[in-house]
Write a protein that holds these residues in place. Structure first.
Motif, PDB file in Angstrom:
ATOM      1  N   GLY A   1      -7.595   2.496 -11.361  1.00  0.00           N
ATOM      2  CA  GLY A   1      -8.894   2.660 -11.986  1.00  0.00           C
ATOM      3  C   GLY A   1     -10.046   2.381 -11.066  1.00  0.00           C
ATOM      4  O   GLY A   1     -11.210   2.485 -11.477  1.00  0.00           O
ATOM      5  N   SER A   2      -9.761   2.018  -9.823  1.00  0.00           N
ATOM      6  CA  SER A   2     -10.833   1.679  -8.893  1.00  0.00           C
ATOM      7  C   SER A   2     -11.369   2.888  -8.138  1.00  0.00           C
ATOM      8  O   SER A   2     -12.287   2.758  -7.348  1.00  0.00           O
ATOM      9  CB  SER A   2     -10.325   0.653  -7.880  1.00  0.00           C
ATOM     10  N   GLY A   3     -10.788   4.061  -8.371  1.00  0.00           N
ATOM     11  CA  GLY A   3     -11.203   5.259  -7.638  1.00  0.00           C
ATOM     12  C   GLY A   3     -10.239   5.594  -6.521  1.00  0.00           C
ATOM     13  O   GLY A   3      -9.789   6.729  -6.383  1.00  0.00           O
ATOM     14  N   ARG A   4      -9.899   4.599  -5.729  1.00  0.00           N
ATOM     15  CA  ARG A   4      -8.930   4.787  -4.653  1.00  0.00           C
ATOM     16  C   ARG A   4      -7.908   3.645  -4.681  1.00  0.00           C
ATOM     17  O   ARG A   4      -7.914   2.769  -3.804  1.00  0.00           O
ATOM     18  CB  ARG A   4      -9.618   4.842  -3.296  1.00  0.00           C
ATOM     19  N   PRO A   5      -7.027   3.635  -5.686  1.00  0.00           N
ATOM     20  CA  PRO A   5      -6.062   2.537  -5.795  1.00  0.00           C
ATOM     21  C   PRO A   5      -5.105   2.516  -4.603  1.00  0.00           C
ATOM     22  O   PRO A   5      -4.754   3.552  -4.052  1.00  0.00           O
ATOM     23  CB  PRO A   5      -5.325   2.839  -7.096  1.00  0.00           C
TER      24      PRO A   5
ATOM     25  N   ARG B   1       0.833  -1.197   0.000  1.00  0.00           N
ATOM     26  CA  ARG B   1       0.000   0.000   0.000  1.00  0.00           C
ATOM     27  C   ARG B   1       0.874   1.256   0.000  1.00  0.00           C
ATOM     28  O   ARG B   1       1.804   1.385   0.793  1.00  0.00           O
ATOM     29  CB  ARG B   1      -0.927   0.008   1.214  1.00  0.00           C
ATOM     30  N   GLY B   2       0.550   2.149  -0.958  1.00  0.00           N
ATOM     31  CA  GLY B   2       1.293   3.395  -1.059  1.00  0.00           C
ATOM     32  C   GLY B   2       2.620   3.271  -1.778  1.00  0.00           C
ATOM     33  O   GLY B   2       3.373   4.250  -1.855  1.00  0.00           O
ATOM     34  N   THR B   3       2.917   2.107  -2.356  1.00  0.00           N
ATOM     35  CA  THR B   3       4.181   1.913  -3.060  1.00  0.00           C
ATOM     36  C   THR B   3       3.937   1.829  -4.561  1.00  0.00           C
ATOM     37  O   THR B   3       2.814   1.975  -5.044  1.00  0.00           O
ATOM     38  CB  THR B   3       4.889   0.639  -2.578  1.00  0.00           C
TER      39      THR B   3
END
Length: 306
Positions: free
Chosen positions: A137-141, A107-109
């Motif tokens: 593309g999910s809105g909040r990747p 996450r965040g990488t």
């Protein structure tokens, strides 16, 4: 023999091709081949469509994209066809750099792919989503994606710390694991039956020129799966992929694996190809023409592959 060698674009050296050459099966089928390493799928298909390459070893998703999808990275399509299935992924999976022990650490990488809109990238998204990470593309990747090109470049980037995870297979995953990389999950276990690599050519002339190569590779794969060419496989795995003797033995076992190994007769498994197509349709839902991509009249598969 042909007037000149066939120029075949590859992302990394092909053990299958080199074994075919070393045991005389290319010569027996009247074909000579020059391997041309390409950096990425767009480079590979630019050269195929321009006629610089005669054929290529590539993901079937790339053939689908450059046959049917005008908004591919080149912005053009052509009569690209799948001539033969070569393998079922050869260990294709998502591998995290040394020190990463769980998917949550991504996450965040930034993770590495050949190209963001390509088949292996779609496979990576599916694997990480199965592990609880939201894809691009999910809105909040949960992670960013960096295009890095073919397998050798992704392997180097993973071990150099340029990305936290990437998709590897075909021997590169063995080197990564022995360097401390962690296998998070495989594409086959997450997505089901999968088609990793195919032989492709463009247009009737390209297909005719490459057909003897398809036959030679099919014969070679069948003999490898039977265990009749083990010495050549071990030799060429070490020479082509830079594997140790122990890694080469593991790779040889992978080539014979019925779920992830070579395709003995070159015939495309429609179920496996549907897995690849379904991943593209999931991430490119606006392209409704893909729904019929496998119908015979669409021309994706050469008749011997059906």
């Amino acid at each position: 023999m042909p007037n000149r060698p066939l120029s075949v674009g590859v992302f990394s050296p092909s053990v299958l091709l080199r074994v075919a050459r070393s045991v005389g099966l290319l010569q027996e089928h009247g074909v000579d081949v020059t391997e041309v390493e390409v950096e990425s799928a767009p480079d590979q298909f630019r050269d195929l469509l321009n006629g610089t390459l005669d054929a290529a070893f590539t993901s079937p998703d790339n053939v689908i994209a450059y046959r049917f999808t005008p908004d591919n990275p080149l912005g053009r399509t052509g009569d690209a066809r799948i001539m033969a299935a070569l393998d079922r992924g050869l260990g294709l999976g998502v591998y995290a750099r040394p020190g990463v022990t769980a998917a949550a650490q991504l996450r965040g990488t930034t993770v590495g792919v050949d190209a963001p809109g390509s088949g292996y990238a779609f496979g990576l998204y599916a694997v990480l989503e199965s592990l609880g990470l939201r894809p691009p593309g999910s809105g909040r990747p949960d992670y960013a994606v960096r295009p890095l090109g073919g397998t050798p470049r992704r392997l180097a980037a993973l071990l150099d710390g340029q990305c936290t995870a990437t998709v590897l297979g075909a021997g590169a995953e063995l080197r990564a694991q022995d360097a401390g990389a962690v296998r998070l999950a495989g594409l086959v276990e997450v997505c089901g039956r999968y088609l990793g690599t195919v032989l492709t050519a463009v247009g009737a002339h390209g297909v005719r020129a490459a057909r003897p190569l398809a036959e030679a590779l099919g014969t070679t794969a069948r003999l490898i799966v039977r265990g009749e060419l083990d010495a050549a496989v071990l030799r060429e795995s070490r020479a082509a992929l830079g594997l140790t003797a122990e890694q080469a033995a593991r790779h040889a076992a992978r080539l014979r694996d019925p779920d992830e190994g070579l395709v003995p007769d070159g015939t495309v498994d429609r179920r496996a190809l549907r897995t690849v197509l379904a991943l593209r349709m999931r991430h490119c839902p606006r392209d409704r023409s893909l729904a019929t991509a496998l119908e015979p009249e669409r021309g994706l598969l050469e008749p011997r592959s059906r």
